[in-house]
Write an enzyme that holds these catalytic residues in place. Structure first.
Site, PDB file in Angstrom:
ATOM      1  N   LYS A 193       0.819  -1.221   0.000  1.00  0.00           N
ATOM      2  CA  LYS A 193       0.000   0.000   0.000  1.00  0.00           C
ATOM      3  C   LYS A 193       0.856   1.277   0.000  1.00  0.00           C
ATOM      4  O   LYS A 193       2.059   1.234   0.264  1.00  0.00           O
ATOM      5  CB  LYS A 193      -0.936  -0.042   1.219  1.00  0.00           C
ATOM      6  CG  LYS A 193      -1.960  -1.191   1.174  1.00  0.00           C
ATOM      7  CD  LYS A 193      -2.938  -1.114   2.347  1.00  0.00           C
ATOM      8  CE  LYS A 193      -3.962  -2.241   2.290  1.00  0.00           C
ATOM      9  NZ  LYS A 193      -4.963  -2.128   3.398  1.00  0.00           N
ATOM     10  N   TYR A 239     -12.424  -2.113  -3.747  1.00  0.00           N
ATOM     11  CA  TYR A 239     -12.887  -2.295  -2.370  1.00  0.00           C
ATOM     12  C   TYR A 239     -14.419  -2.226  -2.264  1.00  0.00           C
ATOM     13  O   TYR A 239     -14.946  -1.929  -1.188  1.00  0.00           O
ATOM     14  CB  TYR A 239     -12.240  -1.265  -1.445  1.00  0.00           C
ATOM     15  CG  TYR A 239     -10.840  -1.640  -0.972  1.00  0.00           C
ATOM     16  CD1 TYR A 239     -10.640  -2.751  -0.143  1.00  0.00           C
ATOM     17  CD2 TYR A 239      -9.738  -0.894  -1.326  1.00  0.00           C
ATOM     18  CE1 TYR A 239      -9.368  -3.104   0.306  1.00  0.00           C
ATOM     19  CE2 TYR A 239      -8.452  -1.234  -0.881  1.00  0.00           C
ATOM     20  CZ  TYR A 239      -8.284  -2.339  -0.063  1.00  0.00           C
ATOM     21  OH  TYR A 239      -7.031  -2.680   0.383  1.00  0.00           O
ATOM     22  N   ASN A 258      -2.080   0.333   6.705  1.00  0.00           N
ATOM     23  CA  ASN A 258      -1.488  -0.874   7.283  1.00  0.00           C
ATOM     24  C   ASN A 258      -0.635  -1.672   6.287  1.00  0.00           C
ATOM     25  O   ASN A 258      -0.493  -2.883   6.405  1.00  0.00           O
ATOM     26  CB  ASN A 258      -2.574  -1.740   7.935  1.00  0.00           C
ATOM     27  CG  ASN A 258      -3.638  -2.168   6.941  1.00  0.00           C
ATOM     28  OD1 ASN A 258      -3.557  -1.855   5.765  1.00  0.00           O
ATOM     29  ND2 ASN A 258      -4.623  -2.898   7.425  1.00  0.00           N
ATOM     30  N   HIS A 290      -2.229  -5.444   1.577  1.00  0.00           N
ATOM     31  CA  HIS A 290      -3.526  -6.109   1.403  1.00  0.00           C
ATOM     32  C   HIS A 290      -3.245  -7.535   0.964  1.00  0.00           C
ATOM     33  O   HIS A 290      -2.298  -7.768   0.203  1.00  0.00           O
ATOM     34  CB  HIS A 290      -4.354  -5.418   0.314  1.00  0.00           C
ATOM     35  CG  HIS A 290      -5.461  -6.292  -0.227  1.00  0.00           C
ATOM     36  ND1 HIS A 290      -6.665  -6.420   0.410  1.00  0.00           N
ATOM     37  CD2 HIS A 290      -5.508  -7.139  -1.293  1.00  0.00           C
ATOM     38  CE1 HIS A 290      -7.418  -7.301  -0.270  1.00  0.00           C
ATOM     39  NE2 HIS A 290      -6.731  -7.743  -1.305  1.00  0.00           N
ATOM     40  N   GLU A 331      -9.504 -10.849  -7.723  1.00  0.00           N
ATOM     41  CA  GLU A 331      -8.553  -9.745  -7.540  1.00  0.00           C
ATOM     42  C   GLU A 331      -7.354  -9.874  -8.485  1.00  0.00           C
ATOM     43  O   GLU A 331      -6.873  -8.881  -9.026  1.00  0.00           O
ATOM     44  CB  GLU A 331      -8.107  -9.691  -6.070  1.00  0.00           C
ATOM     45  CG  GLU A 331      -9.244  -9.264  -5.149  1.00  0.00           C
ATOM     46  CD  GLU A 331      -8.910  -9.302  -3.663  1.00  0.00           C
ATOM     47  OE1 GLU A 331      -9.795  -8.964  -2.859  1.00  0.00           O
ATOM     48  OE2 GLU A 331      -7.769  -9.667  -3.299  1.00  0.00           O
TER      49      GLU A 331
HETATM   50  P1  ATP Z   1      -7.006  -6.285   3.497  1.00  0.00           P
HETATM   51  O1  ATP Z   1      -8.389  -6.582   2.963  1.00  0.00           O
HETATM   52  O2  ATP Z   1      -6.483  -4.933   3.073  1.00  0.00           O
HETATM   53  O3  ATP Z   1      -6.036  -7.386   3.242  1.00  0.00           O
HETATM   54  P2  ATP Z   1      -7.946  -7.042   6.062  1.00  0.00           P
HETATM   55  O4  ATP Z   1      -8.632  -8.166   5.382  1.00  0.00           O
HETATM   56  O5  ATP Z   1      -7.030  -7.335   7.210  1.00  0.00           O
HETATM   57  O6  ATP Z   1      -7.077  -6.189   5.062  1.00  0.00           O
HETATM   58  P3  ATP Z   1     -10.501  -5.662   6.021  1.00  0.00           P
HETATM   59  O7  ATP Z   1     -11.402  -5.781   7.169  1.00  0.00           O
HETATM   60  O8  ATP Z   1     -10.780  -6.432   4.770  1.00  0.00           O
HETATM   61  O9  ATP Z   1      -9.001  -5.959   6.539  1.00  0.00           O
HETATM   62  O10 ATP Z   1     -10.397  -4.122   5.678  1.00  0.00           O
HETATM   63  C1  ATP Z   1      -9.833  -3.704   4.447  1.00  0.00           C
HETATM   64  C2  ATP Z   1      -8.932  -2.529   4.688  1.00  0.00           C
HETATM   65  O11 ATP Z   1      -9.701  -1.410   5.119  1.00  0.00           O
HETATM   66  C3  ATP Z   1      -7.894  -2.717   5.809  1.00  0.00           C
HETATM   67  O12 ATP Z   1      -6.722  -3.380   5.393  1.00  0.00           O
HETATM   68  C4  ATP Z   1      -7.606  -1.278   6.190  1.00  0.00           C
HETATM   69  O13 ATP Z   1      -6.700  -0.658   5.274  1.00  0.00           O
HETATM   70  C5  ATP Z   1      -8.966  -0.620   6.049  1.00  0.00           C
HETATM   71  N1  ATP Z   1      -9.662  -0.600   7.346  1.00  0.00           N
HETATM   72  C6  ATP Z   1     -10.208  -1.653   7.981  1.00  0.00           C
HETATM   73  N2  ATP Z   1     -10.760  -1.288   9.157  1.00  0.00           N
HETATM   74  C7  ATP Z   1     -10.551   0.055   9.251  1.00  0.00           C
HETATM   75  C8  ATP Z   1     -10.865   1.054  10.224  1.00  0.00           C
HETATM   76  N3  ATP Z   1     -11.518   0.737  11.342  1.00  0.00           N
HETATM   77  N4  ATP Z   1     -10.488   2.331   9.981  1.00  0.00           N
HETATM   78  C9  ATP Z   1      -9.849   2.670   8.847  1.00  0.00           C
HETATM   79  N5  ATP Z   1      -9.508   1.776   7.885  1.00  0.00           N
HETATM   80  C10 ATP Z   1      -9.847   0.505   8.081  1.00  0.00           C
HETATM   81 MG    MG Z   2      -9.877  -7.932   3.603  1.00  0.00          MG
END
Ligand code: ATP
Ligand code: MG
Length: 137
Positions: A9, A49, A112, A115, A126
């Protein structure tokens, strides 16, 4: 062998961490079989997303994902989806296990660093969103 889709990211490319993150993937036995650095538009991030469009952080997430270059990649290996998620660590870096990408590099729950696909079906969708079959070698 299984394949999964990964994104390094904008918070990570900004801090020049692509190589350090790729080293963690390779050390875990994942092979990078396709990779390119791109700048997503906000609309493209929004489409990617789409499953999160009703979540409160959706707009912030799309802004962030289009705020700078990302590295999109396909990782291949034994149980690649689960293994990649293990290497990434928990979504919130405060909860991520020591040595994971997010524990070492993530700045916040939103910014973070990586992804990774969460299931075979999402991985296939994807990968196809960013790569032609002929680009996976
Ligand atoms: P990813 O899908 O990016 O691999 P993940 O599966 O761990 O990560 P998801 O719950 O799918 O997390 O959320 C997708 C992305 O949205 C997260 O990686 C993060 O960048 C963002 N995100 C998730 N929760 C929050 C939050 N509470 N506040 C801000 N951004 C968030
Ligand atoms: Mg996810």
């Amino acid at each position: 062998l299984e394949r999964t889709f990964s994104i390094i990211k904008p918070d990570a490319t900004r801090r020049n961490l692509t190589g350090k993150i790729n080293a963690k993937f390779e050390d875990a036995g994942l092979r990078i079989v396709a990779q390119k650095r791109i700048l997503m538009t906000k609309a493209q991030a929004g489409e990617f997303y789409g499953v999160h469009k009703d979540r409160p952080f959706y707009d912030e997430l799309c802004e962030f994902m289009s705020s700078g270059p990302v590295v999109v990649q396909v990782l291949e290996g034994e149980n690649a989806i689960a293994k990649n998620r293990e290497v990434m660590g928990a979504t919130n870096p405060a909860d991520a296990a020591a040595g994971t990408v997010r524990a070492d590099f993530a700045e916040s729950v939103g910014e973070n660093s990586v992804h990774g696909s969460d299931a075979p079906e999402t991985a296939a969708v994807e990968i196809a969103y960013f790569f032609a079959g002929t680009e996976l070698v």
